[in-house]
Design a protein around this motif. Structure first.
Motif, PDB file in Angstrom:
ATOM      1  N   PHE A   1       1.482   4.072 -10.109  1.00 13.59           N
ATOM      2  CA  PHE A   1       2.748   4.207  -9.390  1.00 13.59           C
ATOM      3  C   PHE A   1       3.931   4.369 -10.310  1.00 13.59           C
ATOM      4  O   PHE A   1       4.678   5.311 -10.225  1.00 13.59           O
ATOM      5  CB  PHE A   1       2.923   3.050  -8.417  1.00 13.59           C
ATOM      6  CG  PHE A   1       2.840   3.575  -7.053  1.00 13.59           C
ATOM      7  CD1 PHE A   1       3.935   3.563  -6.243  1.00 13.59           C
ATOM      8  CD2 PHE A   1       1.680   4.181  -6.632  1.00 13.59           C
ATOM      9  CE1 PHE A   1       3.865   4.132  -4.988  1.00 13.59           C
ATOM     10  CE2 PHE A   1       1.601   4.745  -5.398  1.00 13.59           C
ATOM     11  CZ  PHE A   1       2.693   4.712  -4.568  1.00 13.59           C
TER      12      PHE A   1
ATOM     13  N   LYS B   1       6.496  15.743  -2.651  1.00  8.38           N
ATOM     14  CA  LYS B   1       5.382  15.037  -2.026  1.00  8.38           C
ATOM     15  C   LYS B   1       5.387  15.439  -0.553  1.00  8.38           C
ATOM     16  O   LYS B   1       6.398  15.248   0.119  1.00  8.38           O
ATOM     17  CB  LYS B   1       5.686  13.543  -2.171  1.00  8.38           C
ATOM     18  CG  LYS B   1       4.568  12.593  -1.984  1.00  8.38           C
ATOM     19  CD  LYS B   1       5.089  11.216  -2.437  1.00  8.38           C
ATOM     20  CE  LYS B   1       4.407  10.045  -1.763  1.00  8.38           C
ATOM     21  NZ  LYS B   1       3.081   9.756  -2.110  1.00  8.38           N
TER      22      LYS B   1
ATOM     23  N   SER C   1       1.656   7.575   1.564  1.00  6.73           N
ATOM     24  CA  SER C   1       1.064   8.879   1.816  1.00  6.73           C
ATOM     25  C   SER C   1       0.403   9.441   0.581  1.00  6.73           C
ATOM     26  O   SER C   1       0.615   8.967  -0.535  1.00  6.73           O
ATOM     27  CB  SER C   1       2.121   9.849   2.327  1.00  6.73           C
ATOM     28  OG  SER C   1       2.831  10.365   1.249  1.00  6.73           O
ATOM     29  N   GLY C   2      -0.422  10.442   0.794  1.00  4.68           N
ATOM     30  CA  GLY C   2      -1.109  11.105  -0.309  1.00  4.68           C
ATOM     31  C   GLY C   2      -2.470  10.488  -0.588  1.00  4.68           C
ATOM     32  O   GLY C   2      -2.882   9.520   0.063  1.00  4.68           O
ATOM     33  N   ARG C   3      -3.184  11.058  -1.576  1.00  2.57           N
ATOM     34  CA  ARG C   3      -4.535  10.604  -1.888  1.00  2.57           C
ATOM     35  C   ARG C   3      -4.581   9.744  -3.134  1.00  2.57           C
ATOM     36  O   ARG C   3      -5.506   8.960  -3.335  1.00  2.57           O
ATOM     37  CB  ARG C   3      -5.464  11.800  -2.113  1.00  2.57           C
ATOM     38  CG  ARG C   3      -5.771  12.575  -0.875  1.00  2.57           C
ATOM     39  CD  ARG C   3      -6.718  13.719  -1.210  1.00  2.57           C
ATOM     40  NE  ARG C   3      -8.094  13.257  -1.391  1.00  2.57           N
ATOM     41  CZ  ARG C   3      -9.067  14.010  -1.886  1.00  2.57           C
ATOM     42  NH1 ARG C   3      -8.814  15.240  -2.255  1.00  2.57           N
ATOM     43  NH2 ARG C   3     -10.293  13.540  -2.006  1.00  2.57           N
ATOM     44  N   ILE C   4      -3.638   9.952  -4.053  1.00  2.00           N
ATOM     45  CA  ILE C   4      -3.656   9.220  -5.317  1.00  2.00           C
ATOM     46  C   ILE C   4      -2.261   9.367  -5.925  1.00  2.00           C
ATOM     47  O   ILE C   4      -1.503  10.254  -5.533  1.00  2.00           O
ATOM     48  CB  ILE C   4      -4.750   9.784  -6.255  1.00  2.00           C
ATOM     49  CG1 ILE C   4      -5.037   8.837  -7.417  1.00  2.00           C
ATOM     50  CG2 ILE C   4      -4.386  11.178  -6.754  1.00  2.00           C
ATOM     51  CD1 ILE C   4      -6.333   9.146  -8.151  1.00  2.00           C
TER      52      ILE C   4
ATOM     53  N   LEU D   1       0.827  -1.207   0.000  1.00  4.85           N
ATOM     54  CA  LEU D   1       0.000   0.000   0.000  1.00  4.85           C
ATOM     55  C   LEU D   1       0.867   1.265   0.000  1.00  4.85           C
ATOM     56  O   LEU D   1       1.918   1.289   0.631  1.00  4.85           O
ATOM     57  CB  LEU D   1      -0.916   0.016   1.226  1.00  4.85           C
ATOM     58  CG  LEU D   1      -2.030  -1.039   1.258  1.00  4.85           C
ATOM     59  CD1 LEU D   1      -2.735  -1.020   2.603  1.00  4.85           C
ATOM     60  CD2 LEU D   1      -3.025  -0.801   0.137  1.00  4.85           C
ATOM     61  N   PRO D   2       0.420   2.282  -0.711  1.00  5.73           N
ATOM     62  CA  PRO D   2       1.161   3.550  -0.711  1.00  5.73           C
ATOM     63  C   PRO D   2       1.120   4.204   0.669  1.00  5.73           C
ATOM     64  O   PRO D   2       0.119   4.084   1.385  1.00  5.73           O
ATOM     65  CB  PRO D   2       0.439   4.397  -1.741  1.00  5.73           C
ATOM     66  CG  PRO D   2      -0.908   3.783  -1.886  1.00  5.73           C
ATOM     67  CD  PRO D   2      -0.768   2.328  -1.564  1.00  5.73           C
TER      68      PRO D   2
ATOM     69  N   ASP E   1      -0.709  18.229  -0.601  1.00  6.17           N
ATOM     70  CA  ASP E   1      -0.410  16.866  -1.020  1.00  6.17           C
ATOM     71  C   ASP E   1       0.878  16.812  -1.858  1.00  6.17           C
ATOM     72  O   ASP E   1       1.809  16.084  -1.506  1.00  6.17           O
ATOM     73  CB  ASP E   1      -1.606  16.337  -1.819  1.00  6.17           C
ATOM     74  CG  ASP E   1      -1.426  14.906  -2.289  1.00  6.17           C
ATOM     75  OD1 ASP E   1      -0.413  14.288  -1.924  1.00  6.17           O
ATOM     76  OD2 ASP E   1      -2.288  14.402  -3.026  1.00  6.17           O
TER      77      ASP E   1
ATOM     78  N   ARG F   1      -1.271  20.103  -6.001  1.00  2.00           N
ATOM     79  CA  ARG F   1      -2.344  19.539  -5.184  1.00  2.00           C
ATOM     80  C   ARG F   1      -2.096  20.001  -3.768  1.00  2.00           C
ATOM     81  O   ARG F   1      -1.245  19.445  -3.068  1.00  2.00           O
ATOM     82  CB  ARG F   1      -2.322  18.020  -5.258  1.00  2.00           C
ATOM     83  CG  ARG F   1      -2.529  17.514  -6.660  1.00  2.00           C
ATOM     84  CD  ARG F   1      -2.578  15.997  -6.669  1.00  2.00           C
ATOM     85  NE  ARG F   1      -2.657  15.509  -8.036  1.00  2.00           N
ATOM     86  CZ  ARG F   1      -2.453  14.248  -8.367  1.00  2.00           C
ATOM     87  NH1 ARG F   1      -2.160  13.355  -7.450  1.00  2.00           N
ATOM     88  NH2 ARG F   1      -2.542  13.871  -9.625  1.00  2.00           N
TER      89      ARG F   1
ATOM     90  N   GLU G   1       9.255   5.033  -2.224  1.00  2.00           N
ATOM     91  CA  GLU G   1       8.243   5.957  -2.760  1.00  2.00           C
ATOM     92  C   GLU G   1       8.831   7.320  -3.080  1.00  2.00           C
ATOM     93  O   GLU G   1       8.302   8.046  -3.906  1.00  2.00           O
ATOM     94  CB  GLU G   1       7.104   6.141  -1.749  1.00  2.00           C
ATOM     95  CG  GLU G   1       5.952   5.214  -1.977  1.00  2.00           C
ATOM     96  CD  GLU G   1       4.745   5.543  -1.115  1.00  2.00           C
ATOM     97  OE1 GLU G   1       4.496   6.739  -0.837  1.00  2.00           O
ATOM     98  OE2 GLU G   1       4.066   4.606  -0.696  1.00  2.00           O
TER      99      GLU G   1
ATOM    100  N   HIS H   1      -4.843   4.235  -1.530  1.00  2.77           N
ATOM    101  CA  HIS H   1      -4.305   5.332  -0.725  1.00  2.77           C
ATOM    102  C   HIS H   1      -5.142   5.602   0.521  1.00  2.77           C
ATOM    103  O   HIS H   1      -4.615   5.954   1.560  1.00  2.77           O
ATOM    104  CB  HIS H   1      -4.214   6.624  -1.555  1.00  2.77           C
ATOM    105  CG  HIS H   1      -2.972   6.716  -2.393  1.00  2.77           C
ATOM    106  ND1 HIS H   1      -2.880   6.126  -3.623  1.00  2.77           N
ATOM    107  CD2 HIS H   1      -1.783   7.314  -2.170  1.00  2.77           C
ATOM    108  CE1 HIS H   1      -1.674   6.359  -4.130  1.00  2.77           C
ATOM    109  NE2 HIS H   1      -0.987   7.076  -3.268  1.00  2.77           N
TER     110      HIS H   1
ATOM    111  N   ASP I   1      -6.344   2.940  -7.326  1.00  4.89           N
ATOM    112  CA  ASP I   1      -5.204   3.659  -6.758  1.00  4.89           C
ATOM    113  C   ASP I   1      -5.662   4.537  -5.590  1.00  4.89           C
ATOM    114  O   ASP I   1      -5.072   4.509  -4.502  1.00  4.89           O
ATOM    115  CB  ASP I   1      -4.560   4.517  -7.855  1.00  4.89           C
ATOM    116  CG  ASP I   1      -3.291   5.199  -7.396  1.00  4.89           C
ATOM    117  OD1 ASP I   1      -2.666   4.672  -6.448  1.00  4.89           O
ATOM    118  OD2 ASP I   1      -2.929   6.233  -7.953  1.00  4.89           O
TER     119      ASP I   1
ATOM    120  N   MET J   1      -2.552  -2.721 -11.245  1.00  2.51           N
ATOM    121  CA  MET J   1      -3.019  -2.955  -9.879  1.00  2.51           C
ATOM    122  C   MET J   1      -3.345  -1.674  -9.153  1.00  2.51           C
ATOM    123  O   MET J   1      -4.426  -1.504  -8.633  1.00  2.51           O
ATOM    124  CB  MET J   1      -1.964  -3.726  -9.094  1.00  2.51           C
ATOM    125  CG  MET J   1      -2.218  -5.223  -9.063  1.00  2.51           C
ATOM    126  SD  MET J   1      -0.742  -6.082  -8.560  1.00  2.51           S
ATOM    127  CE  MET J   1      -0.265  -5.214  -7.107  1.00  2.51           C
ATOM    128  N   ILE J   2      -2.386  -0.789  -9.103  1.00  2.00           N
ATOM    129  CA  ILE J   2      -2.661   0.404  -8.314  1.00  2.00           C
ATOM    130  C   ILE J   2      -2.535   1.653  -9.167  1.00  2.00           C
ATOM    131  O   ILE J   2      -2.203   2.724  -8.689  1.00  2.00           O
ATOM    132  CB  ILE J   2      -1.769   0.496  -7.068  1.00  2.00           C
ATOM    133  CG1 ILE J   2      -0.322   0.278  -7.435  1.00  2.00           C
ATOM    134  CG2 ILE J   2      -2.211  -0.449  -6.003  1.00  2.00           C
ATOM    135  CD1 ILE J   2       0.612   0.614  -6.325  1.00  2.00           C
ATOM    136  N   GLY J   3      -2.835   1.488 -10.429  1.00  2.00           N
ATOM    137  CA  GLY J   3      -3.075   2.672 -11.241  1.00  2.00           C
ATOM    138  C   GLY J   3      -1.836   3.364 -11.714  1.00  2.00           C
ATOM    139  O   GLY J   3      -1.452   3.220 -12.855  1.00  2.00           O
TER     140      GLY J   3
END
Lengths: 335, 516
Positions: B23, B232, A167-170, A164-165, B201, B198, B248, A202, A198, B19-21
């Protein structure tokens, strides 16, 4: 419910907001600390330069004058400029609010999904192993600090497993066109299931961190109110009629037992909508909790004022929603 | 083998994207992420006083001048500069520089930028909070399309040292879109341009392929190496470190000393450090008895074992100081006598001053420095000084110590002062000149004041450095503070990162950085 009753409730907001404004303003005026000093930090600044900034922030006026100006502008929908962002407070709050609301709603759903079935089962099978586990679990859920639990989730699912990521929202591959501000909705509107997943990945850890303590409380409330209802005459009567146990619990008992759960859930939701500074900080979640706490430390008065008013409105409205839910759950309740 | 590996990598990219769009992003060759402790407050370079905001902005917005890795001031958008007379500086602007919108950058934009910074109410009714960073700058005159002259109301030798703090903006953009638009959009001439901010964010930027190349004195010159850069925002230390260890992010700022071992143990990341610009000291309330006695102030200096605290609390990542200036700063006096840790001498000095049974005092500080203050207190006990630590909120503590009447009952203040300009004018004047904004000790020495005033307008740099050295010597002898240390800035950095090193002014410049 009559329209006049609704109007009455809404009109009742006005004295509440006025009272809250006065209290917040007084507290701010009494708090030591000067935003200009904070803004200038370590620097040489002449008294004239400091005076110019104080003037920009309206701090050269008397407290009474500042309050009246604030009220007059607020009535016209203008809450002033954030001292540090140097943009309208309304814009700054509006940018961050959807993230907080989205996180709150997902946490609420998670908490209810965990709490209600567990609470019901624990009550129906009182003193069974499942009841004991649920009770101990809820004790842990209430006592564990959210900060610690969040870091634990990050270390396990983020660093160790890498699932899982952190931090952040997307992710950052593409701009998400904002329609509602809720990414879980906007990604679906845009027809991008991968981005939806995604966003879901998050939100999972922060939502879980918020949901567990809430679920713990809701579980206990559901359990105890369920226990009470199960002893009620009409439940005995329903059983005597020969209804199945599932029907008695699901239709007759649960509906009534949920009233206290709804009340507590509404209050908890209210506090979550204020933004959770700790969870937002740990997961880099761009909500209003962090924003407001920073504003307090920086003495960013306009932002503090506007956000406290926002909290007041939220609480009043949520109580109202809870009242409406009572009516749906129990027709004998009238607004 | 190579084919296999790249195929496998491709498979991983596809799988993870599915899977997670998003990354790993197909189509984007290289992306560098910074795990950063704070979001920017605005994108208007003239409308903030915030170091983090400046660090983010500096990747999108170049200035007339900048600093190289050794903190030397070098031309950036300026091609060259010279001092015409003590109150006039001339800057020649490079040819062919364009803003991200494509508008050419000319002398008019330079004048416009500095007018916004220095004129009252120039930011749509607000006055720039950065005005005080430009001292006696009275105005900028356009000589021709590529030449401007800065007019000063008094000689001011540190103008070049202060100019790297200011970034140029497009007059055309502001006139078309208004000052308010600059708060969330940019039209600058830096290596990266804004893709999306953002709020709270991330700030997402991409390489400007038409970038003029940056300072000629800082090779390599040319467009940035990476395609995209993302700041980030991860405010929590532990999460920022976790993001680094999970891959990350590639750089994290404000690495806590407690995380050094964890980062060094990882095969993915390493620790990098650089001398910071923030001087730490214990301000002694010189107006209060017994601290008006020089023997007591000297005793306090001898009662603190700086090396022990640096080793145990700051993980060895700080330089002990005998004065106020960083060793990297202009005019640093390297030969100041040291107040060596010596409890016996401290006791003797206290006894001489009439305190044979020691002292009791309170150290004020903020929560962030509680462990340091408590360590100092514990060590002082060995010299017969019973020190209590009192924790305050920063917003309350610094104004309290700034005003003589409010601090009159206080004893010691564990404080710090930043000196991004790496010049005594920017730290000695506010903290040690009589009545300075940050003169929490209430220090006042006519000789020091005279030296600081004279250095302020001295044009001969060697002469100026000499005056500051004399002033540092006097301050060292007067001991208005317990001199402490200059901490290093710590960064956690991914091992795949190339071409980047931390910079003493705490900027994170990503123009030359690349990732494997």
């Amino acid at each position: 419910m009559s329209l006049s009753r609704l109007l009455e409730r809404l009109l009742g907001l006005i004295p509440v907001l006025l009272g809250v404004s006065v209290i917040v303003f007084l507290m701010i005026s009494l708090t030591p600390g000067d935003p200009v000093e904070i803004m200038l930090g370590d620097s040489r600044a002449t008294p004239e330069q400091i005076a110019a900034l104080r003037h920009d922030m309206g701090l050269d006026r008397s407290a009474m004058e500042r309050f009246l100006v604030f009220l007059w502008n607020a009535v016209h929908g203008d809450f002033g400029l954030s001292f540090f962002h140097r943009r309208p407070v309304i814009d700054v709050l509006a940018e961050r609010l959807p993230a907080t609301i989205e996180l709150t709603l997902v946490s609420l759903v998670l908490a209810l999904v965990i709490a209600i079935p567990l609470g019901v089962v624990a009550a129906v099978r009182k003193n069974s192993w499942i009841d004991r586990i649920a009770t101990v679990g809820s004790l842990l859920g209430v006592s564990l600090p959210g900060f610690w639990f969040g870091i634990l989730l990050i270390l396990f699912f983020g660093v160790h497993l890498g699932w899982l990521p952190i931090s952040g929202r997307i992710g950052y591959s593409s701009e998400v066109h904002s329609v509602t501000g809720f990414l879980l909705v906007d990604t679906l509107i845009a027809g991008r299931p991968a981005s939806f997943l995604d966003a879901a990945a998050h939100i999972l850890m922060p939502a879980l961190t918020l949901a567990l303590p809430m679920a713990a409380i809701l579980m206990r409330v559901t359990r105890s109110s369920m226990l009470e209802v199960l002893r009620a005459d009409y439940v005995l009567f329903a059983e005597a009629k020969g209804l199945t146990r599932a029907r008695v619990i699901g239709r007759h008992a649960l509906k009534n037992a949920l009233i206290p759960t709804v009340t507590v859930a509404a209050l908890e939701t209210g506090s979550l909508l204020g933004g959770n500074m700790i969870v937002e900080t740990v997961f880099g979640w761009p909500g209003i909790g962090r924003l407001v706490v920073e504003a307090i430390f920086n003495r960013n008065f306009p932002l503090v004022q506007a956000s406290v008013l926002l909290y007041a409105v939220t609480y009043v409205l949520l109580n109202f929603v809870a009242d409406l839910l009572y009516v749906l759950l129990n027709p004998r309740v009238r607004l | 083998m190579t084919v296999n590996r790249s195929r496998r990598r491709l498979a991983i990219v596809i799988a993870s994207t599915a899977m997670i769009g998003s990354f790993a992003v197909p189509g984007i060759a290289s992306e560098l992420r910074v795990g950063f402790s704070q979001d920017g407050q605005t994108l208007d370079p003239a409308n903030h006083r915030n170091r983090e905001t400046e660090t983010i902005l500096r990747n999108m917005c170049d200035g007339l001048l900048t600093r190289d890795a050794s903190m030397k001031v070098v031309p950036e958008i300026a091609e060259s500069y010279r001092q015409v007379d003590p109150q006039t500086w001339e800057f020649k602007i490079r040819d062919g520089v364009r803003f991200h919108s494509g508008t050419p950058l000319t002398a008019t934009d330079v004048k416009f930028t500095f007018d916004r910074l220095t004129k009252e109410s120039a930011l749509g009714g607000q006055t720039s909070p950065r005005k005080s960073l430009l001292g006696p700058l009275a105005g900028v005159d356009v000589v021709d399309a590529r030449t401007v002259r800065f007019r000063l109301s008094a000689p001011w030798a540190i103008l070049p040292a202060m100019l790297p703090f200011q970034e140029l903006v497009s007059k055309d953009f502001v006139e078309k879109n208004g000052d308010a638009a600059l708060a969330t959009k940019e039209d600058c001439a830096g290596p990266f341009k804004l893709v999306e901010w953002r709020r709270g964010d991330a700030v997402i930027m991409e390489r400007d392929p038409n970038y003029y190349g940056g300072a000629t004195d800082i090779p390599p010159v040319g467009p940035a190496k990476v395609d995209r850069v993302i700041f980030k925002i991860i405010p929590e230390n532990a999460s920022r470190v976790a993001a680094l260890l999970a891959g990350e992010v590639d750089i994290v700022n404000e690495l806590p000393a407690s995380a050094i071992k964890q980062v060094e143990a990882s095969d993915r990341a390493k620790v990098m450090s650089v001398n910071g610009t923030r001087t730490f000291f214990l301000s002694i309330n010189g107006a209060k008895k017994p601290f008006d006695d020089i023997r007591v102030r000297k005793a306090l200096n001898h009662a603190v074992d700086r090396k022990l605290i640096i080793d145990k609390i700051l993980a060895g990542r700080a330089t002990p100081l005998n004065g106020v200036m960083s060793p990297d700063a202009f005019g640093f006096a390297a030969d100041l006598p040291e107040y060596a840790y010596d409890p016996a001498l401290a006791k003797k000095l206290l006894a001489d001053a009439g305190h044979p049974n020691g002292l009791e005092l309170t150290i004020d500080t903020t929560a962030a420095f509680k462990p340091t203050a408590e360590a100092i207190a514990a060590i002082m006990a060995r010299s017969g000084i019973k020190a209590n630590v009192q924790i305050w909120e920063g917003a309350v503590l610094s104004p309290m110590w700034a005003a003589a009447d409010k601090r009159k009952d206080r004893d010691l203040y564990l404080a710090s002062w930043g000196n991004g300009a790496l010049d005594p004018a920017d730290i000695m004047v506010p903290t040690l000149k009589t009545g300075g904004r940050g003169n929490s000790a209430g220090y006042s020495n006519a000789e020091v004041d005279k030296l600081l005033d004279a250095a302020e307008t001295e044009v001969d740099q060697a002469e100026r450095a000499d005056m500051y050295r004399k002033a540092q010597k006097q301050v060292n002898a007067d001991a208005p503070w317990v001199f402490l240390w200059l901490p290093q800035d710590l960064y956690g950095v991914s091992k795949r990162l190339k071409g980047w090193q931390p910079s003493a002014d705490s900027r994170i410049n990503l123009h030359d950085a690349s990732v494997d």
